[in-house]
Structure formats: C-alpha cells, structure tokens
Design a protein around this motif. Structure first.
Motif, mmCIF file in Angstrom:
data_model
loop_
_atom_site.group_PDB
_atom_site.id
_atom_site.type_symbol
_atom_site.label_atom_id
_atom_site.label_comp_id
_atom_site.label_asym_id
_atom_site.label_seq_id
_atom_site.Cartn_x
_atom_site.Cartn_y
_atom_site.Cartn_z
ATOM 1 N N LEU A 111 0.886 -1.135 0.015
ATOM 2 C CA LEU A 111 0.023 0.147 0.312
ATOM 3 C C LEU A 111 0.931 1.371 0.134
ATOM 4 C CD1 LEU A 111 -2.785 -1.355 2.349
ATOM 5 C CD2 LEU A 111 -2.983 -0.174 -0.124
ATOM 6 N N TRP A 112 1.750 1.747 0.892
ATOM 7 C CA TRP A 112 2.717 2.662 1.298
ATOM 8 C C TRP A 112 3.220 2.435 -0.533
ATOM 9 C CZ3 TRP A 112 2.328 6.857 3.232
ATOM 10 C CH2 TRP A 112 2.605 6.592 4.888
ATOM 11 N N LEU A 113 4.315 1.252 -1.358
ATOM 12 C CA LEU A 113 4.488 1.535 -1.978
ATOM 13 C C LEU A 113 3.275 2.271 -3.928
ATOM 14 C CD1 LEU A 113 6.614 0.817 -4.498
ATOM 15 C CD2 LEU A 113 6.047 -1.185 -4.418
ATOM 16 N N VAL A 114 2.241 1.992 -3.424
ATOM 17 C CA VAL A 114 1.207 1.898 -4.174
ATOM 18 C C VAL A 114 0.914 3.562 -3.973
ATOM 19 C CG1 VAL A 114 -1.030 2.119 -4.937
ATOM 20 C CG2 VAL A 114 0.177 -0.354 -5.121
ATOM 21 N N ALA A 115 1.468 3.713 -3.032
ATOM 22 C CA ALA A 115 0.504 5.593 -2.498
ATOM 23 C C ALA A 115 1.878 6.283 -2.980
ATOM 24 C CB ALA A 115 0.317 5.604 -0.500
ATOM 25 N N VAL A 116 3.522 6.249 -2.744
ATOM 26 C CA VAL A 116 4.300 6.835 -2.752
ATOM 27 C C VAL A 116 4.894 6.925 -4.516
ATOM 28 C CG1 VAL A 116 6.766 6.964 -3.185
ATOM 29 C CG2 VAL A 116 5.440 6.157 -1.034
ATOM 30 N N LEU A 117 4.224 5.559 -5.068
ATOM 31 C CA LEU A 117 3.958 5.883 -7.012
ATOM 32 C C LEU A 117 2.592 7.169 -7.260
ATOM 33 C CD1 LEU A 117 5.391 2.228 -7.586
ATOM 34 C CD2 LEU A 117 6.889 4.151 -7.486
ATOM 35 N N ARG A 118 1.882 6.464 -7.042
ATOM 36 C CA ARG A 118 0.843 7.344 -7.546
ATOM 37 C C ARG A 118 0.958 8.491 -7.163
ATOM 38 N NH1 ARG A 118 -3.705 4.138 -9.609
ATOM 39 N NH2 ARG A 118 -3.965 5.728 -10.368
ATOM 40 N N ALA A 119 1.347 8.928 -5.800
ATOM 41 C CA ALA A 119 1.373 10.716 -5.717
ATOM 42 C C ALA A 119 1.524 11.971 -6.334
ATOM 43 C CB ALA A 119 2.596 10.749 -4.517
ATOM 44 N N PRO A 120 2.680 11.437 -7.424
ATOM 45 C CA PRO A 120 2.794 12.773 -8.600
ATOM 46 C C PRO A 120 1.372 12.765 -9.879
ATOM 47 C CG PRO A 120 4.099 11.408 -8.667
ATOM 48 C CD PRO A 120 3.642 10.819 -7.740
#
Length: 394
Positions: A13-22
């Motif tokens: 979840l953290w990985l997806v959140a970071v990658l989708r932030a931009p």
C-alpha cells in the motif's frame, strides 16, 4: 505466524501510495483514492506494536494513540467509500457521508475520553465499553460493505480493462476487510487466541488486493512510459548516425543517451517524437545521394537473401542509408535523385517507430554490411561508370 503477510500488505500500500502521488497531484479526481490508500497504509502502520510504543513515548500517554488510530480508521473508510461512489457518478452522497463520519468520529472520541480512568487522558484499548466497539466496527462494516457492493456491481460496466479488473480486485480486497471487522468483535467477545493470527492474515490479503486494485488502472500509463523510453533508447543510434551527417535537422543535440530516457514521461514522448521527425528529415536529405539504380541494386541484393516482406523494406532502407551517408561525406551531388527511400515507413507514429526499429536491427545484419562494402563509390559515379561509353565515328 502471519505477521509477515500483514507487513507485506501495508508495504504494498505504501509503495502504491508513493508511486501514485505525482498523478494524484496532477489529477484532482484521483486524490480521494490516493488519500484513501495512503490513510489505509498509515493506519495499518499505526497498529504495529513498535509504532504504538514509539508514539506512546513521544506523546507521553499511550492511551491517546488509540484515539488517533481509530479516528484515522474512520477517515480512511470514509475516503475510500467517497472515491468509489464518486467514480460511479454518485456525487450527492458527500454531505451524508461527511455527516456520518463526523458523527461516528465524535462519538468514538467522546466515549473513549469519557471512560478514561484516573491518571489517563484516554481509555486503554482493552477497557473500552461495548458501545464503543459497536459504533467502531459497525461504521467500518457498513462503509466497507457499500464499497464491496458498488465494486462488484459495476466492475463489468467499466469500458477499460484496467479499471474493470481494478474495481474487481479492490472490491474483493475490501470484502476481506469486512471479514476482518467480524473477526475483531469475535475475538473481543470470545478471547480465542487463534483469531488474532487469522486477523493478521486477512489484513495482509486485504491490503495486497487493495494495492493491486489501485495499481491496475495505472498499468497502461506505466506500459506507455516504459515503451516510450525503450523506443527512444532504441532509436538513439540511428538518430545520432543520420544527424551527425546532417546536423542542421537536429533542434538540439543531447549528449547523454541515458539522461534522455530518465526524464519525465511527457518529455520522453517529446524527444521520441522529435527523434522520429529528425530521422525522417535526415533521410530526406540523404535521398539526394540515392539514385534509382542504387535502389534497384539494393532491392536485388535484399531479394537475393530471401528476407520476409516485413523485413525486406527496412533492410533496403538500411542499405540505402549506409551508402548515402558514406557518399554524403564526399561533397558531390548527384545529377538524378529518387525520393523512394524517404517515403518508406509506417502510416502513423507507432508504425513509423516500428519501421525505424526494424531499420536499426537491419543495419547490424551481414546483408546491409555486405551491400555497403560493395557500394563504397559514390552511387551516381558508379551508375555513370556502368553506362556504355559513346563510340566516336570514323
């Protein structure tokens, strides 16, 4: 026993959140989903024992961590339901959802603080009354059940496969969350030790599936970004080769191949489009050094090797480029030219890129290298040498 599954879940979840932030920053319609995923990852992290202990020492009262955790849980469930309903076009739900979230959060905080024993700012988690857990688990179960119902009802109606399978995966993941909100009350009321490891397993599966559901709609963009970078990397040698002989066609001469493919996707797309145009412009200029006889020789040479039609045109173009670049360095211009080399290629940008990739592959083949060795003279000079000499009269 299953703690590693839970750790893997909130890590995803953290990985997806970071990658989708931009993307969430640029597209407001995706911010609710990004906020929901980030809050789910954040609250799951808050529930980890080392984090609870660290926050308790930092705040000074470990009981306040319970209020923080459960308030974030309510906000995360509300944000997730808000995104799903908004994505389905139900925009009138926001006032009711906001009122329900504020009511639930206020009630939970009031009950927690009102039952605090002497010397504590809030109530220890195991000492909270049954009314507290009814509101807490009831709110999560209802909100998550709504998410599951909407996802499983509308996933087939999505027009694009990433959104379709993303909704299904996210809905199944949230279904595991509903099971989780049943396991916790069962443990609190029965105190069966085996339910806690099962809760960790269910939490991990839930978060892995939710992370996959959020990541799937981004797959086409990721694939397009990867394809653009791969094509730019592949076209670079041909672009450098033809523009080195015709530098006037290049708007900018980048020095480093790797730097260009590591730029942001829209800049990579711009460089790729410009590279295709500049390669085509360079080939058009090189056509001044290509005669009809040279094209006939190239086609006969390629035909002799019996290449498939899809490879034959690209190989002919590679042969002509190799000889024309050699001839262009001699500074002499032909008397007769042919523009057929400049017209070979794809019908659109994607087809043109595929054609140029085949040309690059053909340039390394023995067929093209042999043709280049056999035609080292200036093409039009060789053509003139092949013409019969005029015989003077007696």
């Amino acid at each position: 026993m299953f703690a590693w599954v839970e750790i893997a879940g909130f890590t995803c979840l953290w990985l997806v959140a970071v990658l989708r932030a931009p993307q969430a920053i640029r597209h407001p319609q995706q911010r609710a989903l990004w906020l929901a995923v980030t809050l789910i990852a954040f609250t799951t992290t808050l529930h980890q024992p080392p984090v609870v202990a660290g926050l308790g020492g930092l705040i000074g009262d470990p009981t306040l961590v319970v209020v923080i955790k459960h308030t974030c849980d309510v906000i995360a469930s509300s944000a997730m339901l808000h995104f799903i309903l908004t994505a389905m076009g139900w925009r009138r739900h926001l006032p009711f959802l906001l009122a329900a979230a504020i009511t639930a959060g206020t009630a939970l905080s009031w009950i927690n603080l009102a039952h605090a024993p002497p010397g504590y700012a809030a109530t220890p988690e195991l000492d909270l009354p049954a009314s507290y857990w009814v509101i807490f688990f009831g709110f999560h179960f209802v909100s998550n059940s709504c998410v599951v119902a909407v996802c499983l009802r509308y996933w087939r109606q999505a027009d694009r496969w990433p959104m379709r399978w993303g909704l299904l995966t996210f809905g199944i993941g949230t279904l595991f969350a509903c099971v989780l909100w049943l396991l916790f009350p069962a443990y609190l009321w029965t105190r069966i030790p085996a339910l806690l490891p099962a809760a960790s397993l269910v939490t991990g599966i839930e978060e892995i599936l939710q992370a996959a559901g959020v990541a799937l709609p981004a797959v086409p963009g990721i694939r397009r970004a990867f394809t653009s970078r791969r094509n730019l990397w592949t076209l670079w040698p041909l672009w450098r080769h033809v523009t080195s002989w015709n530098p006037q066609v290049a708007l900018v001469i980048p020095r480093f191949r790797l730097v260009n493919v590591l730029l942001r996707t829209h800049l990579v797309d711009l460089h790729l489009y410009r590279a295709v145009i500049e390669i085509r412009d360079a080939i058009l200029i090189l056509s001044e050094y290509i005669t009809p006889a040279l094209i006939d020789r190239a086609r006969a040479h390629v035909r002799a090797h019996q290449l498939p039609p899809a490879e034959a045109n690209a190989t002919v173009t590679a042969c002509l480029i190799s000889v024309a670049t050699q001839a262009s360095g001699q500074g002499e211009f032909p008397r007769q030219t042919d523009l057929q080399a400049a017209t070979m290629g794809g019908e659109d940008l994607s087809g043109e890129i595929d054609f140029l990739r085949q040309v690059i592959k053909a340039r390394k083949s023995p067929v093209v290298k042999a043709f280049a060795r056999e035609n080292t003279l200036t093409p039009w000079t060789a053509d003139r040498q092949e013409q019969p000499q005029a015989v003077d009269g007696p």
